[in-house]
Design a protein around this motif. Sequence first.
Motif, PDB file in Angstrom:
ATOM      1  N   MET A  65      -2.682  -5.468 -34.413  1.00 24.49           N
ATOM      2  CA  MET A  65      -2.714  -6.681 -33.821  1.00 24.49           C
ATOM      3  C   MET A  65      -2.915  -6.481 -32.291  1.00 24.49           C
ATOM      4  N   TRP A  66      -3.475  -7.669 -31.613  1.00 29.08           N
ATOM      5  CA  TRP A  66      -3.685  -7.499 -29.962  1.00 29.08           C
ATOM      6  C   TRP A  66      -1.963  -7.429 -29.310  1.00 29.08           C
ATOM      7  N   PRO A  67      -1.917  -6.359 -28.615  1.00 29.94           N
ATOM      8  CA  PRO A  67      -0.525  -6.055 -28.060  1.00 29.94           C
ATOM      9  C   PRO A  67      -0.143  -6.929 -26.798  1.00 29.94           C
ATOM     10  N   CYS A  68      -1.034  -7.648 -26.508  1.00 31.62           N
ATOM     11  CA  CYS A  68      -0.702  -8.336 -24.996  1.00 31.62           C
ATOM     12  C   CYS A  68      -0.803  -9.718 -25.081  1.00 31.62           C
ATOM     13  N   PRO A  69      -0.047 -10.670 -25.921  1.00 29.24           N
ATOM     14  CA  PRO A  69      -0.772 -12.058 -26.246  1.00 29.24           C
ATOM     15  C   PRO A  69      -0.930 -13.056 -24.961  1.00 29.24           C
ATOM     16  N   ALA A  70      -0.370 -12.534 -23.766  1.00 28.47           N
ATOM     17  CA  ALA A  70      -0.620 -13.136 -22.509  1.00 28.47           C
ATOM     18  C   ALA A  70      -1.937 -13.103 -22.019  1.00 28.47           C
ATOM     19  N   SER A  71      -2.784 -12.013 -22.223  1.00 27.37           N
ATOM     20  CA  SER A  71      -3.890 -11.687 -21.549  1.00 27.37           C
ATOM     21  C   SER A  71      -4.932 -10.810 -22.892  1.00 27.37           C
ATOM     22  N   HIS A  72      -6.062 -11.273 -22.599  1.00 29.45           N
ATOM     23  CA  HIS A  72      -7.082 -10.388 -23.251  1.00 29.45           C
ATOM     24  C   HIS A  72      -8.098  -9.709 -22.347  1.00 29.45           C
ATOM     25  N   VAL A 122       3.868  -6.229 -27.146  1.00 29.20           N
ATOM     26  CA  VAL A 122       4.274  -6.205 -28.710  1.00 29.20           C
ATOM     27  C   VAL A 122       3.471  -5.118 -29.363  1.00 29.20           C
ATOM     28  N   ALA A 123       4.381  -4.462 -30.484  1.00 32.36           N
ATOM     29  CA  ALA A 123       3.874  -3.634 -31.261  1.00 32.36           C
ATOM     30  C   ALA A 123       2.593  -3.966 -32.107  1.00 32.36           C
ATOM     31  N   ALA A 124       1.707  -3.142 -31.932  1.00 34.02           N
ATOM     32  CA  ALA A 124       0.412  -3.592 -32.707  1.00 34.02           C
ATOM     33  C   ALA A 124       0.626  -3.471 -34.081  1.00 34.02           C
ATOM     34  N   SER A 125       1.563  -2.844 -34.680  1.00 36.88           N
ATOM     35  CA  SER A 125       1.943  -2.820 -35.983  1.00 36.88           C
ATOM     36  C   SER A 125       3.127  -2.264 -36.237  1.00 36.88           C
ATOM     37  N   SER A 126       3.880  -2.442 -37.386  1.00 36.28           N
ATOM     38  CA  SER A 126       5.062  -2.272 -37.851  1.00 36.28           C
ATOM     39  C   SER A 126       5.062  -0.590 -37.441  1.00 36.28           C
ATOM     40  N   GLY A 127       6.344   0.122 -37.362  1.00 37.61           N
ATOM     41  CA  GLY A 127       6.365   1.528 -37.289  1.00 37.61           C
ATOM     42  C   GLY A 127       7.698   1.724 -36.837  1.00 37.61           C
ATOM     43  N   ARG A 128       7.863   3.190 -36.155  1.00 34.15           N
ATOM     44  CA  ARG A 128       9.204   3.651 -35.849  1.00 34.15           C
ATOM     45  C   ARG A 128       8.960   3.954 -34.271  1.00 34.15           C
ATOM     46  N   VAL A 129       9.820   3.891 -33.468  1.00 33.68           N
ATOM     47  CA  VAL A 129       9.755   4.174 -32.087  1.00 33.68           C
ATOM     48  C   VAL A 129      10.135   5.887 -31.890  1.00 33.68           C
ATOM     49  N   THR A 130       9.035   6.550 -31.410  1.00 29.14           N
ATOM     50  CA  THR A 130       9.625   7.822 -31.452  1.00 29.14           C
ATOM     51  C   THR A 130       9.642   8.481 -30.056  1.00 29.14           C
ATOM     52  N   THR A 131       9.459   7.759 -29.034  1.00 28.28           N
ATOM     53  CA  THR A 131       9.515   7.981 -27.757  1.00 28.28           C
ATOM     54  C   THR A 131       9.794   6.714 -26.717  1.00 28.28           C
TER      55      THR A 131
END
Length: 390
Positions: A298-305, A339-348
């Motif tokens: 999904m788009w990671p910045c809802p406030a701006s495209h 926001v995260a573009a998709s579900s996952g795990r933060v590695t850094t």
Amino acid sequence: MKRRLISAALIFALVLVLPGIGTRANPGDSGNEEEAEEDSDTDALEQKRKDTLKQIESIKSDISTVENQIKDLKQNKSNLQAYISKLDKEVNTLASQIKNLQTQIKSSEAQISDKKDEIEASTAELAKAEEEMDEQYSMMKKRIQYMYENGGQSWFELLLESESFPDLVNRIEYASEMTGYDRDMMQQLKEARDVVEEQKNALEQEKQELEDAKKDLQTMLSKVQEQQTAINKAMAAKTQEIADYQSQINTAAGQQDAYEDQLDEQEKLLAQVENQIAAAAAAKAAADDGDGGSSGFMWPCPASHRITSGFGNRTAPVKGASTYHKGIDIGASSGSAIVAASSGRVTTATYSSSAGNYVVISHGGGISTVYMHASALYVSEEIPYQRVIR
């Protein structure tokens, strides 16, 4: 689903790390060795990053030292220039005094010359008066000598020789008049000579006073000229000092340029190392395969495209930046959610001088996304994230 905010940012950079071809081997000794090798490479990059940062700080310290030196040199140069300006004003004042004294000396010389002419005229007049006095005196001596040589006549002889009483009176009056005339002429000539002599003496006195005044003016002129010479020497010395300061400033500026070139190289190296570290982190996350696999983005910045810099070749936005963009830049106001573009795990989740605050999320299937230039970090490593709902 619960909305997850990674941070607020102006710019977002998305990097996809694609998996390699082939099947990943089951964990074993070789896997442990590869993992250890990867960790070793990462440690080496981190050490290189620290060394580079240390070198950058050292160069910045050198630049600061040189800047302070240049500042001090410029201040010293400015102080000397102000001092020379003050000396220049003094020289102008002395030059005016010299011109005035020279004018006065010239005027005194003209007056002395006039007095000399007057003294010469008085001397000639005095000589003439003395000559007339000498001539009158000579004539009087001749008359006295004549009277002496012809015998001094007594009043009785004058009475016997006179033909009549009127003749006697005439003889007596003549003798008296001659004596009075000589006496009066001598007195007049003496008075005239005295007047001329007094005038001459007065002129001599005036001439002497003018010569003394001229001498005083010449002494003053000599002193002022000495002062002017001393100030000119001081100005020449200070001007040379200014030239020396300028030479030192130029040398220091050259050193500063060299340090800034070194700093630029080190900052490029740091950016390269940090990019390698970020890439390694993303690769490691992809190798770990995340949690649950990818299910779309999904788009990671809802406030701006608004995309301000696309993926691929580009003109470097700032000196030292890459001309090949490995992500996209999204322009948004400060504080906008990422926001995260998709579900996952933060590695850094960390900071670097080139990427700013950045986060790497592994989505599984060898795919990771990187979010750079965040204004703040609200996540930490090893935290799983579900797909974000807008």
